[in-house]
Enzyme design. Sequence first.
Site, short mmCIF file in Angstrom:
data_model
loop_
_atom_site.label_atom_id
_atom_site.label_comp_id
_atom_site.label_asym_id
_atom_site.label_seq_id
_atom_site.Cartn_x
_atom_site.Cartn_y
_atom_site.Cartn_z
N HIS A 154 0.82 -1.19 0.03
CA HIS A 154 0.07 0.21 0.17
C HIS A 154 0.94 1.24 -0.03
CE1 HIS A 154 -4.06 -1.65 0.69
NE2 HIS A 154 -3.41 -2.69 1.30
N ASP A 196 -0.85 -5.09 5.85
CA ASP A 196 -1.86 -6.10 5.14
C ASP A 196 -1.54 -5.77 3.65
OD1 ASP A 196 -2.70 -3.21 5.04
OD2 ASP A 196 -4.42 -3.67 4.56
N GLU A 197 -1.98 -7.21 3.08
CA GLU A 197 -2.10 -7.34 1.59
C GLU A 197 -0.77 -6.87 0.88
OE1 GLU A 197 -7.10 -6.08 0.90
OE2 GLU A 197 -5.57 -4.55 1.09
N ALA A 198 0.02 -7.57 1.58
CA ALA A 198 1.54 -6.93 1.02
C ALA A 198 1.83 -8.23 -0.03
CB ALA A 198 2.54 -6.98 2.00
#
Length: 530
Positions: A274, A337-339
């Site tokens: 992100h 998150d969401e790496a």
Amino acid sequence: MRRSRLLISLLLAAAAGTVTTAAVPQQRAAAAAPVPLDRVIPAPASVRPAGTAYTLGAGTRIRVPGNSAEARRIGGYLAGLLRPATGYPLPVTTRGGADGIVFRLGGRDARGLGAEGYRLTSGGRAVTISAARPAGLFHGVQTLRQLLPAAVEKGTRQPGPWRIAGGTISDTPRYAYRGAMLDVSRHFFTVGQVKRYIDQLAQYKINTLHLHLSDDQGWRIAIDSWPRLATYGGSTQVGGGPGGHYTKADYREIVRYAASRYLTVVPEIDMPGHTNAALASYAELNCDGQAPPLYTGTKVGFSSLCVPKKTTYDFAEDVIREIAALTPGRYLHIGGDEAHSTSHADYAAFMDKVQPLVAKYGKTVIGWHQLTGARPAKGAVAQYWGYDRTGAPERQQVADAAKNGTRLILSPADRAYLDMKYDKDTPLGLNWAGYVDVRRAYDWDPGGYLAGVPAGAVLGVEAPLWTETLSTSANLEYMAFPRLPGIAELGWSPARTHDWTSYRARLAAQGARWDAQGIHYYRAPEVGWP
């Protein structure tokens, strides 16, 4: 024809006050009846109705302890809330007395109330709010507001009467952490808009504002050592609008205002994923040395800081140092998150290097629950955002970390994410975690939500509000209300008070209050608004 004329005559006479029917006195009596002590949100820990109601009048004074500047400030805050609708002067005085609205700080009346609890006692002569700490007085004031007619929230003089039911409320929170997150990265929100949301949160005893300050679409906080993060990385938003960022003075003002409402700000800089806004601002943060273009879409998981580069950790330390210096609260959120573009090995290596930087500058790490797949630092907090379809191995990983000392904030996406659509017809929001109606947002128990997690490992709850589709305060309010008060109640109220039927009735009564405040809420059909 005669019946029509008679009906018209009766209506005109009733409007002039010359006709009395059985219904009129009943309606007036209902309007004058005080709000029952157990009709507030969050549900109080203990309610004992007794005695006569207190009536707020032109001679009412707000009596505060003379040795507490905070009590005097809270008294002034209460007076400012009540004066417009009542038209009463409501002077705040440090003179003692047993009449009016009385604040008591410390002493025998405050035993067992902790840092945020309060006791409110109402009778014919006075309403007394007792607390051990000023935060308790402030929370008691929020309860007092809800015990008055909804019209007290209006900005112009109303007829009243202003009665508070007799009896005693004794109230302490279930969880120490009761949060709401506002994503200012996907769409930027001004200081004034954030303050408006803070005031709405404070009404329901939320005590933490988590600000999501960076993402692929925008970097929202000035960093002196890396100025292009804000000036360039903050220059856009989802859909390509102008974006924006907070100066350090802006951020300090948000922190100050939140503190005046007894909310602590938790800043989040999401890493290592992100991060497109940062990568676009500084080419050296990219492994290939090439800066990508700014991004205005809504996909996730495509960006990553360059884990092997020393520059990455110089950047992380500078950002953490500057934000920690601006933030008096104990927590600093590093995302995680969401790496998806970061290998597991690189992710773990990154977290091993960045978590100590947070501790170096005097803060405690919070990360999204993917942090539990690395090596959470001692004392770290993981924020769980999984949902019903989250696999057992991932849930077990979180439970194992909790057993080993990692504390949890619960934000299950299919319960607590306020940006999820209510149903298929909701014009705003997303639905990747499913539809979340008002009952679903309320009807779960944080203490037993994750199997295998010790009850003592749950630090609290948080209601995130992501803003891919939200760009105005009215948008925020439409998605937050009426679901936010339910999350607030899960964080504050004892588990034994949890009951949808009772909550639904109490929630329906809030509608008139939100109308008076100008809150743009969704009239959820399952609530049964008056």
